[in-house]
Enzyme design. Structure first.
Site, short mmCIF file in Angstrom:
data_model
loop_
_atom_site.label_atom_id
_atom_site.label_comp_id
_atom_site.label_asym_id
_atom_site.label_seq_id
_atom_site.Cartn_x
_atom_site.Cartn_y
_atom_site.Cartn_z
CE1 TYR A 144 -27.80 -30.56 -9.30
CE2 TYR A 144 -25.22 -29.98 -9.76
CZ TYR A 144 -26.33 -30.98 -9.21
OH TYR A 144 -25.89 -31.94 -8.71
CG ASP A 239 -23.64 -22.28 -7.07
OD1 ASP A 239 -22.35 -22.37 -7.15
OD2 ASP A 239 -24.29 -23.27 -6.99
CE LYS A 267 -19.00 -28.13 -11.56
NZ LYS A 267 -20.17 -27.74 -11.37
C1 PLP Z 1 -21.06 -28.40 -10.27
C2 PLP Z 1 -21.96 -27.33 -9.57
C3 PLP Z 1 -22.27 -27.62 -8.05
C4 PLP Z 1 -22.12 -28.87 -7.44
O1 PLP Z 1 -20.84 -29.15 -7.10
P1 PLP Z 1 -20.25 -30.56 -7.01
O2 PLP Z 1 -18.82 -30.56 -7.00
O3 PLP Z 1 -20.68 -31.45 -8.09
O4 PLP Z 1 -20.90 -30.96 -5.94
C5 PLP Z 1 -22.91 -26.31 -7.47
N1 PLP Z 1 -23.34 -25.54 -8.08
C6 PLP Z 1 -22.93 -25.26 -9.53
C7 PLP Z 1 -23.25 -24.02 -10.07
C8 PLP Z 1 -22.37 -26.21 -10.11
O5 PLP Z 1 -22.18 -26.12 -11.35
#
Ligand code: PLP
Length: 423
Positions: A144, A239, A267
């Site tokens: 994701y 990511d 995060k």
């Molecule tokens: C949470 C997450 C996102 C998106 O971040 P948001 O701050 O919720 O938009 C993108 N990539 C990964 C791996 C994530 O866990």
């Protein structure tokens, strides 16, 4: 466990928000029932509106590695907000935070702050396309990357590599440019790269997958991706929105000694405030406006309060004992395994540092397909059983449980004891 007030608040919220929430997983759709409304959090504990207290393993989906309301963060945020919460002009603290990040993750030679992980991933996709002049991108099934259109794409049926829309409103034309490969299958990936090489702008991957439940990369998986992308002039994006500063003071890339071209963060670096970042190779980042032709901007980007929180978190994290947190999580997982064994419940627990997922299946989970072997009805029962005993787990089988530096051995023992029921 009283839920009257939460129920009432949920009903009221549902009159204003679709499904009563501002992000879908919060609605408890996968486990049934209605969500708890949280009033406050401190350390590893949260309290809901009915006065129940829970040991928390959601931790704002990984953002809170120091726990709820960490004193250093609260202090930094208070101090920052007193001086004004946003200017739409550069501030000194942004550069200070950038220095800390660049030192911990040296592949990030230039970066840009944004306000969420989604903004970071959306921006690197545009940037990769702008830099290479190519259209297609590769993502891995079950990873994701936030909710931008090009990444809200899932695997097509059978052996199809071209993705199909993962949401209504994502056009087929757009999803066709997203090629979807199974996680951990390097031969499949190699074939796709060879077939479309000249058309592929970038590959985006969670170096430790945590959004289909925790799935670890096989040895060499990331290294092979690096080799193939480098060979074909494809931008490699890690990511690290979850994994950044999660397993040590840096990224998975610094642990595995792999240098991606671009990295996304979020995060943890926001300390629980809206924040994110993307960055990497100088020559690619120089394509971003105002230096280059790829437009990207944000009213609240580099927000002084979020930056202060980020600086506070990273300042504390720098001296934290990640190995001890890792050890505690390993012992927790061992204790849980023993409980499930005793009760004859087949599970597979995947763990990476302070992240883990209990999959209700006896088979190994190495990709999205095998993750889907898990018995989600059993997970829902487990979730409610734990919640009733004061342990708040993610309300979905396909999410990670997050520990923080505020979790204690006592918390872990309490969790193991609570799992002493057949599900
Ligand atoms: C949470 C997450 C996102 C998106 O971040 P948001 O701050 O919720 O938009 C993108 N990539 C990964 C791996 C994530 O866990």
């Amino acid at each position: 466990m009283k839920v009257e007030r939460s129920r009432k608040l949920y009903k009221e919220a549902s009159r204003y928000f679709p499904g009563g929430v501002n992000s879908p997983v919060r609605a408890f759709g996968s486990v049934g029932g209605t969500p708890l409304f949280i009033k406050k959090g401190l350390g590893s504990t949260i309290y809901d509106e009915d006065g129940n207290r829970y040991l928390d393993y959601v931790m704002s989906w990984g953002a809170l590695i120091l726990g709820h309301a960490a004193p250093e963060v609260v202090k930094a945020v208070e101090a920052a907000v007193k001086n004004g919460s946003s200017f739409g002009a550069p501030t000194k603290a942004e550069t200070e935070l950038a220095k800390v990040i660049a030192q911990a993750i040296p592949s990030i030679q230039r970066m840009r702050f944004v306000s969420s992980g989604t903004e970071a991933t959306m921006s690197v996709i545009r940037l990769s396309r702008g830099f290479t002049g190519r259209n297609k991108i590769i993502k891995f099934d079950g990873c994701y990357h936030g909710h931008c259109d090009s990444l809200l794409v899932k695997a097509g049926s059978g052996a199809a590599t071209q993705g199909i829309p993962g949401s209504a409103g994502v056009t087929k034309d757009l999803s066709r440019d997203t090629l979807v490969c199974p996680y951990n299958d390097i031969e499949y990936f190699r074939k796709v790269v060879l077939k479309y090489a000249e058309e592929i702008a970038c590959v985006i991957v969670e170096p430790v997958a945590a959004n289909m439940g925790v799935v670890l990369p096989h040895e060499d998986f990331l290294g092979e991706i690096r080799k193939l992308t480098a060979k074909h002039g494809i931008v490699l994006i890690f990511d690290e929105v979850i994994s950044g500063f999660r397993f040590h003071f840096g990224g998975v890339q610094t642990l595995q000694k792999i240098r991606p071209d671009l990295t996304c963060l979020g995060k943890i670096i926001g300390g629980g405030l809206p924040s994110g970042a993307y960055g990497g190779r100088k020559d690619i980042m120089d394509c971003v406006a105002p230096l280059g032709p790829v437009y990207q901007a944000g009213t609240l980007s580099g927000n002084p309060v979020a930056v202060a929180a980020g600086l506070a978190v990273l300042g504390v994290l720098k001296n934290k004992d990640y190995a001890a947190l890792d050890q505690m999580t390993a012992e927790l997982c061992l204790g849980l395994t023993e409980q499930f064994d005793r009760n004859g419940v087949p599970v597979t627990i995947n763990r990476a540092g302070s992240l883990f997922t209990v999959f209700f299946t006896s088979k190994p989970v190495t990709d999205f397909k095998s993750a889907k072997n898990a018995d989600t009805a059993k997970y829902a029962k487990y979730f409610w059983s734990m919640l009733r005993q004061g342990v708040n787990l993610p309300p979905s089988q396909f999410e990670a449980q997050f520990l923080s530096f505020s979790h204690s051995e006592r918390d872990a023992r309490k969790t193991i004891n609570a799992a002493d029921r057949p599900v």
